[in-house]
Design an enzyme around this catalytic site. Structure first.
Site, PDB file in Angstrom:
ATOM      1  CG  ASP A   8     -45.679  10.835  40.958  1.00 11.88           C
ATOM      2  OD1 ASP A   8     -45.670   9.613  41.244  1.00 11.88           O
ATOM      3  OD2 ASP A   8     -46.181  11.633  40.202  1.00 11.88           O
ATOM      4  CB  CYS A  66     -43.619   9.854  38.288  1.00  4.31           C
ATOM      5  SG  CYS A  66     -43.167  10.241  36.337  1.00  4.31           S
ATOM      6  CB  THR A  68     -45.119   7.923  32.412  1.00  2.29           C
ATOM      7  OG1 THR A  68     -44.623   9.098  32.623  1.00  2.29           O
ATOM      8  CG2 THR A  68     -46.771   7.808  31.985  1.00  2.29           C
ATOM      9  CG  HIS A  99     -23.571   0.471  25.043  1.00  5.02           C
ATOM     10  ND1 HIS A  99     -23.751   0.367  23.920  1.00  5.02           N
ATOM     11  CD2 HIS A  99     -22.555  -0.299  25.570  1.00  5.02           C
ATOM     12  CE1 HIS A  99     -23.453  -0.701  23.552  1.00  5.02           C
ATOM     13  NE2 HIS A  99     -22.623  -1.274  24.427  1.00  5.02           N
ATOM     14  CG  HIS A 134     -19.661   2.772  25.032  1.00  2.89           C
ATOM     15  ND1 HIS A 134     -20.336   2.657  24.026  1.00  2.89           N
ATOM     16  CD2 HIS A 134     -19.099   1.513  25.244  1.00  2.89           C
ATOM     17  CE1 HIS A 134     -20.516   1.612  23.589  1.00  2.89           C
ATOM     18  NE2 HIS A 134     -19.789   0.627  24.533  1.00  2.89           N
TER      19      HIS A 134
HETATM   20  C1  RB5 Z   1     -49.120  12.130  37.716  1.00  5.89           C
HETATM   21  O1  RB5 Z   1     -50.574  12.106  37.450  1.00  5.89           O
HETATM   22  C2  RB5 Z   1     -48.444  11.892  36.578  1.00  5.89           C
HETATM   23  O2  RB5 Z   1     -48.525  12.930  35.642  1.00  5.89           O
HETATM   24  C3  RB5 Z   1     -46.742  11.383  36.938  1.00  5.89           C
HETATM   25  O3  RB5 Z   1     -46.886  10.721  37.754  1.00  5.89           O
HETATM   26  C4  RB5 Z   1     -46.074  11.115  35.852  1.00  5.89           C
HETATM   27  O4  RB5 Z   1     -46.620   9.879  35.203  1.00  5.89           O
HETATM   28  C5  RB5 Z   1     -45.473  12.110  34.994  1.00  5.89           C
HETATM   29  O5  RB5 Z   1     -44.725  12.092  34.038  1.00  5.89           O
END
Ligand code: RB5
Length: 154
Positions: A8, A66, A68, A99, A134
């Protein structure tokens, strides 16, 4: 080996660095399904695109990034046949190949630095599925996906 990569708006720089790293280190073709703009971009779009490319064997494996890694991995895992692991360290990345036979990797551009991200990618790309005991567990995951049911849990 063909790798699909997606991201993203938060992960444009990380995507570019990892794409180049894989191309230079492994000589693999890396196909970009993500955005190259820092304008807001909804991560399910590229998570879905990479996952579809993996599931249809357009590419061999997929990497999604992205902020996180959470949202984009959740989107990818909704596509049938996808086993996407969210990692912030190499141990999980390696074991997810050995696994869980993962076919996609996710991480967060706001969570890991560029050098740690490369180590995670190395561990994941070089990890090999061990099969054996597995497989029955992976088959159970597939059963849940196919039937929304799991006979062994009854
Ligand atoms: C974008 O602000 C953020 O929500 C996205 O990059 C991600 O972390 C979502 O899981």
């Amino acid at each position: 080996m063909k790798i699909g990569i997606g991201n993203d708006h938060v992960a444009v720089e990380m995507k570019t660095i990892i794409k180049q790293y894989i191309e230079e280190t492994y000589g693999y073709e890396v196909i970009n399904y993500g955005t190259d703009s820092t304008e807001r971009f909804n991560y399910p779009i590229s998570g879905y695109k990479v996952a579809k490319a993996v599931a249809s064997h357009e590419v061999d494996k997929g990497i999604v990034i992205c902020g996180t890694g959470g949202g984009i991995s959740m989107a990818a895992n909704k596509v049938k046949g996808i086993r996407c692991i969210l990692c912030s360290e190499p141990y999980t990345a390696k074991l997810s190949r050995e696994h869980n036979n993962t076919n996609m990797l996710a991480f967060g551009a706001r969570v890991v630095g560029q050098e740690l991200a490369k180590m995670i990618v190395d561990a994941w790309l070089t990890g090999e599925y061990e099969g054996g005991r597995h497989q029955i567990r992976i088959d159970m995951i597939s059963e849940i996906e196919e039937t929304q049911n799991l006979e062994a849990a009854k």
